[in-house]
Motif scaffolding. Structure first.
Motif, PDB file in Angstrom:
ATOM      1  N   ALA A 132       0.817  -1.334  -0.049  1.00  0.00           N
ATOM      2  CA  ALA A 132      -0.002  -0.195   0.060  1.00  0.00           C
ATOM      3  C   ALA A 132       1.001   1.163   0.035  1.00  0.00           C
ATOM      4  CB  ALA A 132      -0.760  -0.217   1.119  1.00  0.00           C
ATOM      5  N   VAL A 133       2.056   1.293   0.706  1.00  0.00           N
ATOM      6  CA  VAL A 133       2.900   2.481   0.825  1.00  0.00           C
ATOM      7  C   VAL A 133       4.308   2.525  -0.155  1.00  0.00           C
ATOM      8  CG1 VAL A 133       1.935   2.762   3.280  1.00  0.00           C
ATOM      9  CG2 VAL A 133       4.222   1.554   2.669  1.00  0.00           C
ATOM     10  N   VAL A 134       4.397   1.341  -0.751  1.00  0.00           N
ATOM     11  CA  VAL A 134       5.781   1.238  -1.773  1.00  0.00           C
ATOM     12  C   VAL A 134       5.207   1.277  -3.115  1.00  0.00           C
ATOM     13  CG1 VAL A 134       7.823   0.255  -2.238  1.00  0.00           C
ATOM     14  CG2 VAL A 134       7.137   0.197   0.250  1.00  0.00           C
ATOM     15  N   PRO A 135       5.545   2.199  -3.946  1.00  0.00           N
ATOM     16  CA  PRO A 135       4.834   2.251  -5.097  1.00  0.00           C
ATOM     17  C   PRO A 135       5.250   1.072  -5.995  1.00  0.00           C
ATOM     18  CG  PRO A 135       5.853   4.535  -4.687  1.00  0.00           C
ATOM     19  CD  PRO A 135       6.400   3.642  -3.585  1.00  0.00           C
ATOM     20  N   LYS A 136       6.479   0.745  -6.173  1.00  0.00           N
ATOM     21  CA  LYS A 136       6.825  -0.318  -6.694  1.00  0.00           C
ATOM     22  C   LYS A 136       7.600  -1.373  -6.181  1.00  0.00           C
ATOM     23  CE  LYS A 136       7.162   2.439 -11.194  1.00  0.00           C
ATOM     24  NZ  LYS A 136       8.117   2.929 -12.207  1.00  0.00           N
ATOM     25  N   LEU A 137       7.009  -2.329  -5.483  1.00  0.00           N
ATOM     26  CA  LEU A 137       7.606  -3.532  -4.802  1.00  0.00           C
ATOM     27  C   LEU A 137       8.431  -4.598  -5.848  1.00  0.00           C
ATOM     28  CD1 LEU A 137       5.364  -4.658  -1.697  1.00  0.00           C
ATOM     29  CD2 LEU A 137       7.710  -3.596  -1.679  1.00  0.00           C
ATOM     30  N   GLY A 180       4.483   5.570   6.978  1.00  0.00           N
ATOM     31  CA  GLY A 180       4.218   4.477   6.374  1.00  0.00           C
ATOM     32  C   GLY A 180       4.481   3.211   7.296  1.00  0.00           C
ATOM     33  N   THR A 181       4.907   3.388   8.544  1.00  0.00           N
ATOM     34  CA  THR A 181       5.147   2.215   9.466  1.00  0.00           C
ATOM     35  C   THR A 181       3.765   1.687  10.185  1.00  0.00           C
ATOM     36  OG1 THR A 181       5.516   3.646  11.292  1.00  0.00           O
ATOM     37  CG2 THR A 181       7.466   3.125   9.932  1.00  0.00           C
ATOM     38  N   ILE A 182       3.760   0.481  10.747  1.00  0.00           N
ATOM     39  CA  ILE A 182       2.678   0.065  11.261  1.00  0.00           C
ATOM     40  C   ILE A 182       2.081   0.932  12.608  1.00  0.00           C
ATOM     41  CG2 ILE A 182       4.089  -1.433  13.027  1.00  0.00           C
ATOM     42  CD1 ILE A 182       0.246  -2.233  11.748  1.00  0.00           C
ATOM     43  N   VAL A 183       3.175   1.640  12.913  1.00  0.00           N
ATOM     44  CA  VAL A 183       2.962   2.589  14.276  1.00  0.00           C
ATOM     45  C   VAL A 183       2.100   3.607  13.721  1.00  0.00           C
ATOM     46  CG1 VAL A 183       3.810   3.965  16.255  1.00  0.00           C
ATOM     47  CG2 VAL A 183       4.884   2.015  15.303  1.00  0.00           C
ATOM     48  N   GLN A 184       2.606   4.266  12.614  1.00  0.00           N
ATOM     49  CA  GLN A 184       1.674   5.549  12.077  1.00  0.00           C
ATOM     50  C   GLN A 184       0.379   5.133  11.599  1.00  0.00           C
ATOM     51  OE1 GLN A 184       2.765   7.016   8.517  1.00  0.00           O
ATOM     52  NE2 GLN A 184       1.617   9.031   8.520  1.00  0.00           N
ATOM     53  N   LEU A 185       0.423   4.121  10.803  1.00  0.00           N
ATOM     54  CA  LEU A 185      -0.917   3.517  10.310  1.00  0.00           C
ATOM     55  C   LEU A 185      -1.903   3.228  11.610  1.00  0.00           C
ATOM     56  CD1 LEU A 185       0.572   3.287   7.833  1.00  0.00           C
ATOM     57  CD2 LEU A 185      -0.745   1.515   7.198  1.00  0.00           C
ATOM     58  N   VAL A 235      -4.623   5.112   1.501  1.00  0.00           N
ATOM     59  CA  VAL A 235      -5.533   5.910   0.636  1.00  0.00           C
ATOM     60  C   VAL A 235      -6.369   7.301   1.324  1.00  0.00           C
ATOM     61  CG1 VAL A 235      -7.309   6.439  -1.198  1.00  0.00           C
ATOM     62  CG2 VAL A 235      -5.718   4.148  -1.099  1.00  0.00           C
ATOM     63  N   GLU A 236      -7.237   6.717   2.229  1.00  0.00           N
ATOM     64  CA  GLU A 236      -7.982   7.795   2.708  1.00  0.00           C
ATOM     65  C   GLU A 236      -7.186   8.953   3.710  1.00  0.00           C
ATOM     66  OE1 GLU A 236     -10.188   7.678   7.139  1.00  0.00           O
ATOM     67  OE2 GLU A 236     -11.188   6.277   5.600  1.00  0.00           O
ATOM     68  N   ARG A 237      -5.903   8.491   4.242  1.00  0.00           N
ATOM     69  CA  ARG A 237      -5.214   9.666   4.948  1.00  0.00           C
ATOM     70  C   ARG A 237      -4.065  10.098   4.373  1.00  0.00           C
ATOM     71  NH1 ARG A 237      -8.911  10.171   9.057  1.00  0.00           N
ATOM     72  NH2 ARG A 237      -7.328  11.232  10.053  1.00  0.00           N
ATOM     73  N   LYS A 238      -4.051   9.652   2.903  1.00  0.00           N
ATOM     74  CA  LYS A 238      -2.984   9.902   2.041  1.00  0.00           C
ATOM     75  C   LYS A 238      -1.501   9.948   2.746  1.00  0.00           C
ATOM     76  CE  LYS A 238      -5.651  13.805  -0.152  1.00  0.00           C
ATOM     77  NZ  LYS A 238      -7.086  13.306   0.470  1.00  0.00           N
ATOM     78  N   ILE A 239      -1.240   8.524   3.179  1.00  0.00           N
ATOM     79  CA  ILE A 239       0.020   8.231   3.739  1.00  0.00           C
ATOM     80  C   ILE A 239       0.972   7.419   2.758  1.00  0.00           C
ATOM     81  CG2 ILE A 239       1.122   6.808   5.294  1.00  0.00           C
ATOM     82  CD1 ILE A 239      -1.820   6.531   6.872  1.00  0.00           C
ATOM     83  N   THR A 240       2.483   8.200   2.745  1.00  0.00           N
ATOM     84  CA  THR A 240       3.399   7.802   1.853  1.00  0.00           C
ATOM     85  C   THR A 240       4.374   7.310   2.830  1.00  0.00           C
ATOM     86  OG1 THR A 240       4.645   9.919   1.914  1.00  0.00           O
ATOM     87  CG2 THR A 240       2.666   9.345   0.378  1.00  0.00           C
ATOM     88  N   ASN A 241       5.537   6.715   2.427  1.00  0.00           N
ATOM     89  CA  ASN A 241       6.632   6.228   3.415  1.00  0.00           C
ATOM     90  C   ASN A 241       7.697   7.382   3.091  1.00  0.00           C
ATOM     91  OD1 ASN A 241       7.266   5.842   0.588  1.00  0.00           O
ATOM     92  ND2 ASN A 241       8.596   3.781   0.919  1.00  0.00           N
ATOM     93  N   GLU A 242       7.396   8.315   2.818  1.00  0.00           N
ATOM     94  CA  GLU A 242       8.586   9.619   2.411  1.00  0.00           C
ATOM     95  C   GLU A 242       8.169  10.519   3.478  1.00  0.00           C
ATOM     96  OE1 GLU A 242       8.175  10.654  -1.657  1.00  0.00           O
ATOM     97  OE2 GLU A 242       9.167   8.580  -2.480  1.00  0.00           O
TER      98      GLU A 242
END
Length: 325
Positions: free
Chosen positions: A104-109, A163-168, A318-325
């Protein structure tokens, strides 16, 4: 005529493949099994792998050799496992990070979590707890939500990074509670704890084994646990779900093999994992790590659990607009 010969050849090839697969499974295992842990040695996932792997080796009659391949949030080791031969001698200990949140958070695994793996067994869960400073005006989850609603935008939460489990987990809480709390990312929750103790941070969803010592020392207050029911690891804490129905956040652990792993091998590893998890000594060691052994289950149940978990986190991302950056 050519069509008949082609069909006959294809049938023979399929029979040979089936026979080869059956032969492979029949003699399995006849050498050590490589268990890839996509995180550093000494961490919770690594210690879990070593604890469970030793007992599983006894059940399988061979040794499980732990191979730490950290990097990219678990993607490096997971990718190596996905590309390994489907012979049962390379397995992966995956987590929420690699197979639920990563997509969900990494564009290109470099791998597809469904197409490139064979699910084997759900083996454990590590719950988190909701921590606040000891001088917080809130003494329960309900009181903290009311406090946040009266102070929109004035409170903050710490995480171990974007983008970590803690943030999510915090964002899931915000979504269900309907509160606005500012995110402050740290490079690991250990660095956030001092600021939480001093009151510079208002809340943190930390793992149970790292958070509870501060609670029992009187330096922090725990308001609830992220499991749907009370955790045997901290039975005094009520589930957050008592206040927010349906709230749940766990770091799960599970075994995967490369795609195309023979069903007989999957069944053998699944059986060994379930038997090892039922061992009292393993249960006691996992409890010290803050991990609850998973109930005995099938590969199909594991796959359904991961699919539901991934869908939940994708919705939050998606709802919270979360990224790993």
């Amino acid at each position: 005529m050519k069509r008949i010969q082609f069909l006959q050849g294809a049938a023979v090839a399929l029979l040979c493949m089936a026979a080869s697969s059956a032969s492979l499974a029949q003699g399995y295992p006849n050498k050590p099994i490589r268990l890839i842990v996509p995180f550093p040695a000494g961490g919770a996932t690594d210690l879990f792998a070593r604890t469970l792997g030793q007992k599983m080796g006894e059940k399988l009659g061979t040794q499980l050799i732990i191979d730490n391949k950290p990097g990219a949030g678990g993607a490096i080791g997971s990718d190596q496992a996905a590309k390994a031969p489907a012979d049962g001698y390379t397995l992966l200990l995956a987590t929420t990070s690699t197979h639920s949140i990563g997509p969900a958070v990494v564009p290109k695994l470099p791998y597809d979590t469904v197409r490139d793996f064979t699910p084997i067994a759900h083996v454990g869960d590590a719950p988190s707890i909701m921590l606040v400073p000891v001088d917080s005006p809130a003494k329960s989850v309900r009181e903290w939500i009311a406090y946040a609603q009266k102070n929109p935008g004035k409170l903050n939460y710490a995480s171990s990074g974007n983008g970590t489990i803690v943030q999510l987990t915090a964002e899931l809480f915000k979504s269900q509670a309907g509160v606005f709390v500012t995110h402050i990312p740290y490079k690991g929750t250990a660095l956030a704890i001092p600021d939480l103790i001093s009151g510079k941070v208002d809340v943190l969803f930390d793992s149970l084994p790292t958070g509870m010592p501060h609670v029992r020392d009187g330096r922090l207050r725990a308001l609830g646990v992220t499991t749907p029911k009370r955790s045997p690891l901290a039975p005094e804490l009520p589930p957050i779900a008592d206040t927010l129905p349906g709230f749940e956040s766990n770091t799960w652990f599970g075994f995967y093999g490369p795609k195309g792993l023979p069903a007989d091998i999957v069944a053998r590893v699944n059986k060994a994992a379930n038997e090892a998890l039922a061992d009292p000594e393993v249960k006691e060691k996992l409890s010290r790590l803050g991990i609850e052994p998973a109930a005995a289950g099938t590969p199909e149940q594991f796959a359904r659990m991961v699919a539901a978990d991934a869908a939940k986190w994708k919705r939050i991302v998606v709802e919270r607009k979360i990224t790993n950056e």
